[in-house]
Design a protein around this motif. Structure first.
Motif, PDB file in Angstrom:
ATOM      1  N   LEU A  37       0.587  -1.246   0.138  1.00  0.00           N
ATOM      2  CA  LEU A  37       0.548  -0.180   0.049  1.00  0.00           C
ATOM      3  C   LEU A  37       0.820   1.303   0.065  1.00  0.00           C
ATOM      4  O   LEU A  37       1.643   0.925   0.261  1.00  0.00           O
ATOM      5  CB  LEU A  37      -1.112  -0.148   1.129  1.00  0.00           C
ATOM      6  CG  LEU A  37      -2.426  -0.845   1.551  1.00  0.00           C
ATOM      7  CD1 LEU A  37      -1.079  -1.859   2.988  1.00  0.00           C
ATOM      8  CD2 LEU A  37      -3.259  -1.144   1.952  1.00  0.00           C
ATOM      9  N   TRP A  38       0.401   2.191  -0.270  1.00  0.00           N
ATOM     10  CA  TRP A  38       0.857   3.510   0.004  1.00  0.00           C
ATOM     11  C   TRP A  38       0.096   4.397   0.235  1.00  0.00           C
ATOM     12  O   TRP A  38      -1.288   4.608  -0.345  1.00  0.00           O
ATOM     13  CB  TRP A  38       1.689   4.496  -1.990  1.00  0.00           C
ATOM     14  CG  TRP A  38       2.426   3.597  -2.442  1.00  0.00           C
ATOM     15  CD1 TRP A  38       2.528   2.316  -3.479  1.00  0.00           C
ATOM     16  CD2 TRP A  38       3.651   4.129  -2.662  1.00  0.00           C
ATOM     17  NE1 TRP A  38       4.059   2.197  -3.786  1.00  0.00           N
ATOM     18  CE2 TRP A  38       4.873   3.052  -3.383  1.00  0.00           C
ATOM     19  CE3 TRP A  38       4.778   4.717  -2.046  1.00  0.00           C
ATOM     20  CZ2 TRP A  38       5.879   3.053  -3.473  1.00  0.00           C
ATOM     21  CZ3 TRP A  38       5.945   5.115  -1.757  1.00  0.00           C
ATOM     22  CH2 TRP A  38       6.953   4.275  -2.576  1.00  0.00           C
ATOM     23  N   TYR A  39       0.568   5.121   1.446  1.00  0.00           N
ATOM     24  CA  TYR A  39      -0.113   6.262   2.122  1.00  0.00           C
ATOM     25  C   TYR A  39       0.922   7.530   1.277  1.00  0.00           C
ATOM     26  O   TYR A  39       1.898   7.741   1.890  1.00  0.00           O
ATOM     27  CB  TYR A  39       0.051   6.070   3.326  1.00  0.00           C
ATOM     28  CG  TYR A  39      -0.886   5.197   3.980  1.00  0.00           C
ATOM     29  CD1 TYR A  39      -0.817   3.710   3.460  1.00  0.00           C
ATOM     30  CD2 TYR A  39      -2.554   5.084   3.814  1.00  0.00           C
ATOM     31  CE1 TYR A  39      -1.306   2.448   4.085  1.00  0.00           C
ATOM     32  CE2 TYR A  39      -2.955   4.423   4.780  1.00  0.00           C
ATOM     33  CZ  TYR A  39      -2.572   3.097   4.118  1.00  0.00           C
ATOM     34  OH  TYR A  39      -3.530   1.797   4.792  1.00  0.00           O
ATOM     35  N   LYS A  40      -0.543   8.451   2.065  1.00  0.00           N
ATOM     36  CA  LYS A  40       0.088  10.124   1.768  1.00  0.00           C
ATOM     37  C   LYS A  40      -0.070  10.758   3.515  1.00  0.00           C
ATOM     38  O   LYS A  40      -1.149  10.445   3.749  1.00  0.00           O
ATOM     39  CB  LYS A  40      -0.637  10.407   0.930  1.00  0.00           C
ATOM     40  CG  LYS A  40      -0.413  11.937   0.816  1.00  0.00           C
ATOM     41  CD  LYS A  40      -1.321  12.422  -0.941  1.00  0.00           C
ATOM     42  CE  LYS A  40      -1.344  14.518  -0.578  1.00  0.00           C
ATOM     43  NZ  LYS A  40      -2.319  14.955  -1.744  1.00  0.00           N
ATOM     44  N   LYS A  41       0.991  11.046   3.724  1.00  0.00           N
ATOM     45  CA  LYS A  41       0.626  12.477   4.958  1.00  0.00           C
ATOM     46  C   LYS A  41       1.144  13.270   5.233  1.00  0.00           C
ATOM     47  O   LYS A  41       1.670  13.735   4.481  1.00  0.00           O
ATOM     48  CB  LYS A  41       1.571  10.820   6.270  1.00  0.00           C
ATOM     49  CG  LYS A  41       1.061  11.329   7.572  1.00  0.00           C
ATOM     50  CD  LYS A  41       1.954  10.782   8.621  1.00  0.00           C
ATOM     51  CE  LYS A  41       1.841  11.213   9.634  1.00  0.00           C
ATOM     52  NZ  LYS A  41       2.100  12.710   9.737  1.00  0.00           N
ATOM     53  N   PRO A  78      -1.997   9.088   8.275  1.00  0.00           N
ATOM     54  CA  PRO A  78      -2.240   8.601   6.751  1.00  0.00           C
ATOM     55  C   PRO A  78      -3.272   8.040   5.970  1.00  0.00           C
ATOM     56  O   PRO A  78      -4.107   7.681   6.595  1.00  0.00           O
ATOM     57  CB  PRO A  78      -1.057   7.203   7.170  1.00  0.00           C
ATOM     58  CG  PRO A  78      -0.830   7.055   8.815  1.00  0.00           C
ATOM     59  CD  PRO A  78      -1.554   7.906   8.972  1.00  0.00           C
ATOM     60  N   THR A  79      -3.123   8.251   4.815  1.00  0.00           N
ATOM     61  CA  THR A  79      -4.639   8.553   3.900  1.00  0.00           C
ATOM     62  C   THR A  79      -3.974   7.962   2.796  1.00  0.00           C
ATOM     63  O   THR A  79      -2.889   7.963   2.316  1.00  0.00           O
ATOM     64  CB  THR A  79      -5.083  10.158   3.460  1.00  0.00           C
ATOM     65  OG1 THR A  79      -5.338  10.888   4.558  1.00  0.00           O
ATOM     66  CG2 THR A  79      -5.880   9.186   2.618  1.00  0.00           C
ATOM     67  N   PHE A  80      -4.935   6.505   2.785  1.00  0.00           N
ATOM     68  CA  PHE A  80      -4.490   5.612   1.995  1.00  0.00           C
ATOM     69  C   PHE A  80      -5.148   6.159   0.164  1.00  0.00           C
ATOM     70  O   PHE A  80      -5.543   6.988  -0.075  1.00  0.00           O
ATOM     71  CB  PHE A  80      -5.847   4.686   1.790  1.00  0.00           C
ATOM     72  CG  PHE A  80      -5.393   3.486   0.916  1.00  0.00           C
ATOM     73  CD1 PHE A  80      -6.295   3.695  -0.471  1.00  0.00           C
ATOM     74  CD2 PHE A  80      -4.617   2.585   1.156  1.00  0.00           C
ATOM     75  CE1 PHE A  80      -6.322   2.259  -1.394  1.00  0.00           C
ATOM     76  CE2 PHE A  80      -4.281   1.471  -0.825  1.00  0.00           C
ATOM     77  CZ  PHE A  80      -5.498   1.649  -0.901  1.00  0.00           C
ATOM     78  N   SER A 115      -2.810   0.112  -3.585  1.00  0.00           N
ATOM     79  CA  SER A 115      -2.385  -0.810  -2.970  1.00  0.00           C
ATOM     80  C   SER A 115      -2.704  -1.878  -4.497  1.00  0.00           C
ATOM     81  O   SER A 115      -3.068  -1.716  -5.387  1.00  0.00           O
ATOM     82  CB  SER A 115      -3.648  -1.374  -2.340  1.00  0.00           C
ATOM     83  OG  SER A 115      -4.884  -1.542  -2.306  1.00  0.00           O
ATOM     84  N   TYR A 132       4.806  10.730   1.424  1.00  0.00           N
ATOM     85  CA  TYR A 132       4.468   9.453   1.283  1.00  0.00           C
ATOM     86  C   TYR A 132       5.313   7.673   1.339  1.00  0.00           C
ATOM     87  O   TYR A 132       6.975   7.888   1.881  1.00  0.00           O
ATOM     88  CB  TYR A 132       4.856   8.981  -0.202  1.00  0.00           C
ATOM     89  CG  TYR A 132       4.106  10.724  -1.015  1.00  0.00           C
ATOM     90  CD1 TYR A 132       3.628  11.331  -1.085  1.00  0.00           C
ATOM     91  CD2 TYR A 132       2.441   9.626  -1.547  1.00  0.00           C
ATOM     92  CE1 TYR A 132       3.305  12.582  -1.772  1.00  0.00           C
ATOM     93  CE2 TYR A 132       2.003  10.581  -2.561  1.00  0.00           C
ATOM     94  CZ  TYR A 132       2.407  12.671  -2.594  1.00  0.00           C
ATOM     95  OH  TYR A 132       1.424  12.756  -3.075  1.00  0.00           O
ATOM     96  N   THR A 187      -8.216   1.484   7.102  1.00  0.00           N
ATOM     97  CA  THR A 187      -8.166   3.346   7.104  1.00  0.00           C
ATOM     98  C   THR A 187      -7.870   4.579   8.794  1.00  0.00           C
ATOM     99  O   THR A 187      -7.949   3.203   9.557  1.00  0.00           O
ATOM    100  CB  THR A 187     -10.329   3.893   7.910  1.00  0.00           C
ATOM    101  OG1 THR A 187     -10.599   3.968   6.702  1.00  0.00           O
ATOM    102  CG2 THR A 187     -10.172   5.359   7.812  1.00  0.00           C
TER     103      THR A 187
END
Lengths: 115, 112
Positions: free
Chosen positions: A34-38, A44-46, A49, A88, B102
């Motif tokens: 998964l990659w998340y942005k923060k 973290p926001t998805f 994936s 990221y 989430t």
């Protein structure tokens, strides 16, 4: 614990160009990525994936590529926008095992997109 | 869009005091997690919770830590006797069976 590594602490890109963020992993049991942005002071926001049965997944401007033999994945953002500027994180999970969905994160890459 | 809600957003406590961090996961999610991020470091797994019990915990999650789902909606993390090194952002997360994860916005814990 260095099972997931993002070797570039930062990346600077011009607006409209491609951003490529890289991630390497060592645990061959990982089968979901998964990659998340923060943003600062947020969770973290998805983003996107990919399962290990695929080598590419695309969602709008975001594409994730997985190279299982090299244990490497990358996130491509095209075109990059100033609003993409954030940290990221790459994360990995072993869904087949007994980890109950625990995510192992990389250190993060700070992306700055210049107007 | 459903959210994971965490309270408080910032907690300052004295060393040795107990703190309880609160989370309201997404209602139809079955798996719950706590992660933390010490300033400048990576996000680290602390504990996962499923079917009203701990399913996995990390080395960080020692006897000073406990989790509870007291009423079917809240999910809490308790630190019994805080240490300076417990200062971090604590993130609650929940997920569904399809691996829709989430995260909450986090609680910044400062131990002085």
């Amino acid at each position: 614990d260095q099972q997931v590594k993002q070797n570039s602490p930062s990346l600077s890109v011009q607006e409209g160009r491609i951003s490529i963020l890289n991630c390497d992993y060592t645990n061959s049991m990982f089968d979901y990525f998964l990659w998340y942005k923060k943003y600062p002071a947020e969770g973290p926001t998805f983003l996107i994936s990919i399962s290990s049965i695929k080598d590419k997944n695309e969602d709008g401007r975001f594409t994730v590529f997985l190279n299982k033999s090299a244990k490497h994945l990358s996130l491509h953002i095209v075109p990059s926008q100033p609003g993409d500027s954030a940290v990221y994180f790459c994360a990995a999970s072993d869904r087949r095992g007994t980890s109950y969905g625990k995510l192992t994160f990389g250190q993060g890459t700070i992306l700055t997109v210049h107007p | 869009e459903p959210e994971v809600t965490q309270t408080p957003s910032h907690q300052v406590t004295q060393m040795g005091q107990e703190v309880i961090l609160r989370c309201v996961p997404i209602s139809n999610h079955l798996y719950f997690y706590w992660y933390r991020q010490i300033l400048g470091q990576k996000v680290e797994f602390l504990v996962s919770f499923y079917n009203n019990e701990i399913s996995e915990k990390s080395e960080i999650f020692d006897d000073q830590f406990s989790v509870e789902r007291p009423d079917g909606s809240n999910f809490t993390l308790k630190i019994r006797s805080t240490k300076l090194e417990d200062s971090a952002m604590y993130f609650c997360a929940s997920r569904d069976r399809a691996y829709g994860y989430t995260f909450g916005s986090g609680t910044r814990l400062t131990v002085v």
